[in-house]
Design an enzyme around this catalytic site. Structure first.
Site, PDB file in Angstrom:
ATOM      1  N   ARG A  69       0.870  -1.155   0.170  1.00  0.00           N
ATOM      2  CA  ARG A  69       0.035   0.092  -0.025  1.00  0.00           C
ATOM      3  C   ARG A  69       0.837   1.265   0.108  1.00  0.00           C
ATOM      4  O   ARG A  69       0.466   2.344  -0.501  1.00  0.00           O
ATOM      5  CB  ARG A  69      -1.032   0.032   1.284  1.00  0.00           C
ATOM      6  CG  ARG A  69      -1.971   0.943   1.265  1.00  0.00           C
ATOM      7  CD  ARG A  69      -2.964   0.757   0.163  1.00  0.00           C
ATOM      8  NE  ARG A  69      -4.137   1.788   0.179  1.00  0.00           N
ATOM      9  CZ  ARG A  69      -5.152   1.461   0.403  1.00  0.00           C
ATOM     10  NH1 ARG A  69      -5.751   0.326   0.734  1.00  0.00           N
ATOM     11  NH2 ARG A  69      -6.320   2.420   0.402  1.00  0.00           N
ATOM     12  N   ASN A 111     -11.724  16.657   1.032  1.00  0.00           N
ATOM     13  CA  ASN A 111     -12.647  15.721   0.560  1.00  0.00           C
ATOM     14  C   ASN A 111     -14.072  16.044   1.151  1.00  0.00           C
ATOM     15  O   ASN A 111     -14.197  17.003   1.970  1.00  0.00           O
ATOM     16  CB  ASN A 111     -12.159  14.464   1.581  1.00  0.00           C
ATOM     17  CG  ASN A 111     -13.137  13.231   1.316  1.00  0.00           C
ATOM     18  OD1 ASN A 111     -13.741  12.959   0.160  1.00  0.00           O
ATOM     19  ND2 ASN A 111     -12.944  12.013   2.002  1.00  0.00           N
ATOM     20  N   THR A 112     -14.969  15.375   0.599  1.00  0.00           N
ATOM     21  CA  THR A 112     -16.413  15.686   1.062  1.00  0.00           C
ATOM     22  C   THR A 112     -17.098  14.392   1.584  1.00  0.00           C
ATOM     23  O   THR A 112     -16.787  13.441   1.107  1.00  0.00           O
ATOM     24  CB  THR A 112     -17.214  16.570   0.025  1.00  0.00           C
ATOM     25  OG1 THR A 112     -18.510  16.856   0.518  1.00  0.00           O
ATOM     26  CG2 THR A 112     -17.428  15.498  -1.589  1.00  0.00           C
ATOM     27  N   HIS A 113     -17.865  14.457   2.846  1.00  0.00           N
ATOM     28  CA  HIS A 113     -18.368  13.507   3.323  1.00  0.00           C
ATOM     29  C   HIS A 113     -19.899  13.855   3.679  1.00  0.00           C
ATOM     30  O   HIS A 113     -20.421  14.919   3.894  1.00  0.00           O
ATOM     31  CB  HIS A 113     -17.699  13.387   4.662  1.00  0.00           C
ATOM     32  CG  HIS A 113     -18.214  12.018   5.592  1.00  0.00           C
ATOM     33  ND1 HIS A 113     -18.149  10.916   4.998  1.00  0.00           N
ATOM     34  CD2 HIS A 113     -18.956  12.064   6.702  1.00  0.00           C
ATOM     35  CE1 HIS A 113     -18.635  10.019   5.796  1.00  0.00           C
ATOM     36  NE2 HIS A 113     -19.334  10.845   6.901  1.00  0.00           N
ATOM     37  N   ASP A 145      -6.612  14.515   6.867  1.00  0.00           N
ATOM     38  CA  ASP A 145      -5.541  14.311   7.561  1.00  0.00           C
ATOM     39  C   ASP A 145      -5.243  12.738   7.852  1.00  0.00           C
ATOM     40  O   ASP A 145      -5.813  12.210   6.875  1.00  0.00           O
ATOM     41  CB  ASP A 145      -5.476  14.899   8.926  1.00  0.00           C
ATOM     42  CG  ASP A 145      -6.609  14.486   9.915  1.00  0.00           C
ATOM     43  OD1 ASP A 145      -7.478  13.425   9.466  1.00  0.00           O
ATOM     44  OD2 ASP A 145      -6.876  15.022  10.906  1.00  0.00           O
ATOM     45  N   ALA A 146      -4.525  12.184   8.723  1.00  0.00           N
ATOM     46  CA  ALA A 146      -4.275  10.939   8.735  1.00  0.00           C
ATOM     47  C   ALA A 146      -5.467  10.013   9.295  1.00  0.00           C
ATOM     48  O   ALA A 146      -5.462   8.744   9.250  1.00  0.00           O
ATOM     49  CB  ALA A 146      -3.040  10.573   9.584  1.00  0.00           C
ATOM     50  N   GLY A 147      -6.522  10.539   9.861  1.00  0.00           N
ATOM     51  CA  GLY A 147      -7.544  10.002  10.289  1.00  0.00           C
ATOM     52  C   GLY A 147      -8.701   9.352   9.147  1.00  0.00           C
ATOM     53  O   GLY A 147      -8.429   9.867   8.124  1.00  0.00           O
ATOM     54  N   ASP A 149     -12.289  10.798   8.094  1.00  0.00           N
ATOM     55  CA  ASP A 149     -13.154  11.759   8.425  1.00  0.00           C
ATOM     56  C   ASP A 149     -12.738  12.860   9.484  1.00  0.00           C
ATOM     57  O   ASP A 149     -13.736  13.209  10.004  1.00  0.00           O
ATOM     58  CB  ASP A 149     -14.307  11.477   8.067  1.00  0.00           C
ATOM     59  CG  ASP A 149     -14.700  10.584   6.999  1.00  0.00           C
ATOM     60  OD1 ASP A 149     -14.322  10.741   5.758  1.00  0.00           O
ATOM     61  OD2 ASP A 149     -15.574   9.636   6.964  1.00  0.00           O
TER      62      ASP A 149
END
Length: 204
Positions: A69, A111-113, A145-147, A149
C-alpha cells in the site's frame, strides 16, 4: 483558462457526478480554477469518461499493481505531483491515502463527506444518521488528515431529515447539497486562499 487559474487535480472512483459539477464550474473563467488532471484507482468508470469527454488528462493508479500500500501511495503521490496542483479534490475517491501523499498534499487535499462531522464518519453517514434519529443530516467539506473523516473543516451544510426519509431519499438530498457546497467552496479556496491553524480553516 488564464495562466492565473488555480490547478485542480480531481480523484474519483465512480460515476464522477461531483467531478462533472467542478468541470461545469471551471468552464467559467471567473471561477478561478481549471481541472488539469483526473486520477482514479480503477479503470472503466464513468468519472474517467467524463474527464476524457472534457479533454482533461487522466491517470489510473491501482492498488493491486503495487507490492504494498505504501508503494501505491508513493505512485499516486508522484502521479498527482506531476500536474503541479494548487488543490487536490477527492470527488468520491474511495481509497485512504497514506503518509507520503499527506506529506505532499495534506494542507491542500480536500474531501467531502455525507454527514455533519464529527458525527457519523465512515462509509454509511446517511444510514447512521437515520438510525440515530437525528433531525439534521448534511455534508462536510474538510482537509484530509491521517484519520478517517477527522481533518479540519472547511464548510458544512445542513439537510433536514424528513419523517418519511429512507436511506436512498436522504442520501440523494445530501448529494445535491454536498455537490453545491463542494463547487462553492473549492472556488472560494482557490480565489481567496486559505490558512489552517489549530483545526480552524480561514479563507482569505
Amino acid at each position: 483558462m488564464t495562466s492565473s487559474a488555480a490547478r485542480l487535480v480531481v480523484l474519483v472512483s465512480g460515476s464522477g457526478s461531483n467531478l462533472q459539477a467542478l468541470l461545469d464550474a471551471t468552464a467559467d473563467p471567473a471561477y478561478g480554477a481549471e481541472v488539469v488532471a483526473v486520477g482514479a484507482d480503477r479503470d472503466g468508470i464513468a468519472g474517467l469518461e467524463r474527464a476524457v469527454a472534457a479533454g482533461v488528462p487522466t491517470f489510473v493508479t491501482r492498488v493491486g499493481d503495487h507490492p504494498t500500500r505504501a508503494d501505491w501511495d508513493a505512485a499516486l503521490t508522484a502521479q498527482v505531483a506531476a500536474y503541479r496542483p494548487d488543490l487536490v479534490v477527492s470527488a468520491g475517491f474511495l481509497k485512504l491515502v497514506g503518509a507520503r501523499f499527506l506529506d505532499a498534499f495534506g494542507d491542500r487535499y480536500v474531501n467531502t463527506h455525507n454527514s455533519l462531522l464529527p458525527a457519523f464518519p465512515g462509509m454509511n453517514g446517511p444510514r447512521d444518521a437515520l438510525a440515530y434519529g437525528v433531525k439534521l443530516a448534511g455534508a462536510t467539506l474538510f482537509f484530509v488528515d491521517a484519520g478517517v473523516d477527522t481533518g479540519p473543516i472547511v464548510a458544512q451544510v445542513a439537510v433536514p431529515v424528513e419523517p418519511d426519509d429512507d436511506e436512498a431519499s436522504l442520501t440523494e438530498r445530501i448529494k445535491q447539497a454536498e455537490r453545491a457546497q463542494l463547487v462553492e467552496y473549492v472556488g472560494r479556496l482557490v480565489r481567496h486562499g486559505w490558512s489552517i491553524s489549530h483545526r480552524k480553516v480561514t479563507i482569505g
